[in-house]
Design a protein around this motif. Sequence first.
Motif, mmCIF file in Angstrom:
data_model
loop_
_atom_site.group_PDB
_atom_site.id
_atom_site.type_symbol
_atom_site.label_atom_id
_atom_site.label_comp_id
_atom_site.label_asym_id
_atom_site.label_seq_id
_atom_site.Cartn_x
_atom_site.Cartn_y
_atom_site.Cartn_z
ATOM 1 N N GLU A 45 4.093 -1.291 -10.788
ATOM 2 C CA GLU A 45 4.674 -2.460 -10.284
ATOM 3 C C GLU A 45 4.140 -2.687 -8.666
ATOM 4 N N ALA A 46 4.127 -1.518 -7.896
ATOM 5 C CA ALA A 46 3.544 -1.555 -6.568
ATOM 6 C C ALA A 46 1.869 -1.920 -6.534
ATOM 7 N N ARG A 47 1.350 -1.561 -7.573
ATOM 8 C CA ARG A 47 -0.079 -1.612 -7.492
ATOM 9 C C ARG A 47 -0.704 -3.210 -7.893
ATOM 10 N N SER A 48 0.497 -3.846 -8.856
ATOM 11 C CA SER A 48 0.508 -5.304 -9.143
ATOM 12 C C SER A 48 0.504 -6.071 -8.064
ATOM 13 N N LEU A 49 1.130 -5.658 -6.965
ATOM 14 C CA LEU A 49 1.778 -6.748 -6.075
ATOM 15 C C LEU A 49 0.338 -7.403 -5.409
ATOM 16 N N SER A 50 -0.692 -6.947 -5.362
ATOM 17 C CA SER A 50 -1.715 -7.587 -5.061
ATOM 18 C C SER A 50 -2.058 -8.853 -5.574
ATOM 19 N N GLN A 51 -1.654 -9.096 -6.693
ATOM 20 C CA GLN A 51 -1.743 -10.232 -7.611
ATOM 21 C C GLN A 51 -0.658 -11.227 -7.541
ATOM 22 N N ASP A 52 0.370 -10.747 -6.987
ATOM 23 C CA ASP A 52 1.814 -11.569 -6.671
ATOM 24 C C ASP A 52 2.562 -11.068 -5.664
ATOM 25 N N LEU A 109 6.715 -10.756 -5.407
ATOM 26 C CA LEU A 109 7.642 -9.804 -6.124
ATOM 27 C C LEU A 109 7.779 -8.628 -5.112
ATOM 28 N N LEU A 110 7.257 -8.628 -3.908
ATOM 29 C CA LEU A 110 7.279 -7.457 -2.899
ATOM 30 C C LEU A 110 8.924 -7.045 -2.683
ATOM 31 N N PRO A 111 9.767 -8.142 -2.329
ATOM 32 C CA PRO A 111 11.288 -7.752 -2.216
ATOM 33 C C PRO A 111 11.890 -7.140 -3.370
ATOM 34 N N GLU A 112 11.740 -7.623 -4.771
ATOM 35 C CA GLU A 112 12.210 -6.963 -5.636
ATOM 36 C C GLU A 112 11.547 -5.482 -6.100
ATOM 37 N N VAL A 113 10.409 -5.082 -5.634
ATOM 38 C CA VAL A 113 9.807 -4.115 -6.046
ATOM 39 C C VAL A 113 10.294 -2.894 -5.065
ATOM 40 N N THR A 114 10.372 -3.477 -3.638
ATOM 41 C CA THR A 114 10.995 -2.746 -2.556
ATOM 42 C C THR A 114 12.509 -2.156 -2.753
ATOM 43 N N ASN A 115 13.431 -3.124 -3.402
ATOM 44 C CA ASN A 115 14.524 -2.869 -3.492
ATOM 45 C C ASN A 115 14.738 -1.761 -4.910
ATOM 46 N N ARG A 116 13.811 -2.010 -5.630
ATOM 47 C CA ARG A 116 13.923 -1.010 -6.999
ATOM 48 C C ARG A 116 13.701 0.534 -6.509
ATOM 49 N N TYR A 174 0.808 -1.125 0.001
ATOM 50 C CA TYR A 174 0.130 -0.072 0.070
ATOM 51 C C TYR A 174 0.815 1.160 0.073
ATOM 52 N N GLN A 175 1.837 1.077 0.681
ATOM 53 C CA GLN A 175 2.614 2.441 1.039
ATOM 54 C C GLN A 175 3.520 2.713 0.050
ATOM 55 N N GLU A 176 4.140 1.667 -0.595
ATOM 56 C CA GLU A 176 4.908 1.887 -1.939
ATOM 57 C C GLU A 176 4.053 2.279 -3.128
ATOM 58 N N THR A 177 2.826 1.821 -3.204
ATOM 59 C CA THR A 177 2.066 2.528 -4.334
ATOM 60 C C THR A 177 1.919 4.014 -3.875
ATOM 61 N N PHE A 178 1.280 4.221 -2.702
ATOM 62 C CA PHE A 178 1.190 5.472 -2.312
ATOM 63 C C PHE A 178 2.406 6.290 -2.701
#
Length: 310
Positions: free
Chosen positions: A237-244, A247-254, A193-197
């Motif tokens: 990418e952060a929005r798409s995390l609800s489906q998978d 992928l959170l660690p990868e998105v967080t790192n980027r 949620y916060q990464e999307t925001f």
Amino acid sequence: MLSNSEFVRQSLELNLFFMRIAKEHSIFLEAAFTTRDQQYIEQSEALKNIFSQLLVETIRMSEGIISPEVANSGELVTDLTLDAERETQFYTNIKINPNITRMEASLAMSSPGQISMNTVRMVENLNNRAIRAAQQIASFKSNILQNVLCCRMFTTNYPLLLDHILREAKFYLRMLTMLQRREEFNIAREAAYQETFWNRIMAEHSKFIRGLLDPTEEKLFDTANNFGKKFDELTQEARSLSQDMALLPEVTNRSLKNAIDIRDFKKQGTEGLVQCKIKSIAYPLLGDHVVREANHYIRILKDFKRGKIE
């Protein structure tokens, strides 16, 4: 359910950051109205004063309580904040109390303190007043945005910026409400949620910087534009995390890598504004403001990587 000590610490840290943000939003709103809208200028000034007073109270309560990570993160004040405030006051003639910044900067040197039940009650009361103030400024921003969109008002703030700061007020309200309920977060869901925001916020910062630069600042324009595109991608990418969620660690790192990069770009830009080396129509305090928001996001992303949530 949050313990008393976690409730107090998290509440104070949240308020230290967002009360200053709200105070500065009031300044940016006030500076952007035409003389026709004197009533709105006065309302902005009143909101600035409300959040200034609340911030002073919060700083006094926070001595020895907030974490060293927050105190030293650069999200509360930076080494450019006082200069940025002074220059912005000079340009706008809006009074900005430098002693609040000095008080907040000194929190990094506070000795550890004790949390009593009286402290808990004081923080509960502070949060309730912060909620009312945040509701008030959110309503004010919403009113301005609707007036601008319906061509009933002119302001030098972009409509997107008005919507942007309205979303930040609502985010602050969400966090305050959850704290008052002593709610604990699901780390993965809150990270998504916060990464999307915040990725959206970083994208919009880039676009505002792009739009406030003088047309001759082509290199800075291109850099800001590229950051806008990158953070638009990260938002998706952060929005798409609800489906998978895997992928959170990868998105967080980027997100963390790019947040550090844009923070450094914003800091260089703020230095350029303070030193009168960049041609733009941005106030120096706006530059410092977005640096602190990037620092806040960087600290949160590092907490997510450690499996910690604030």
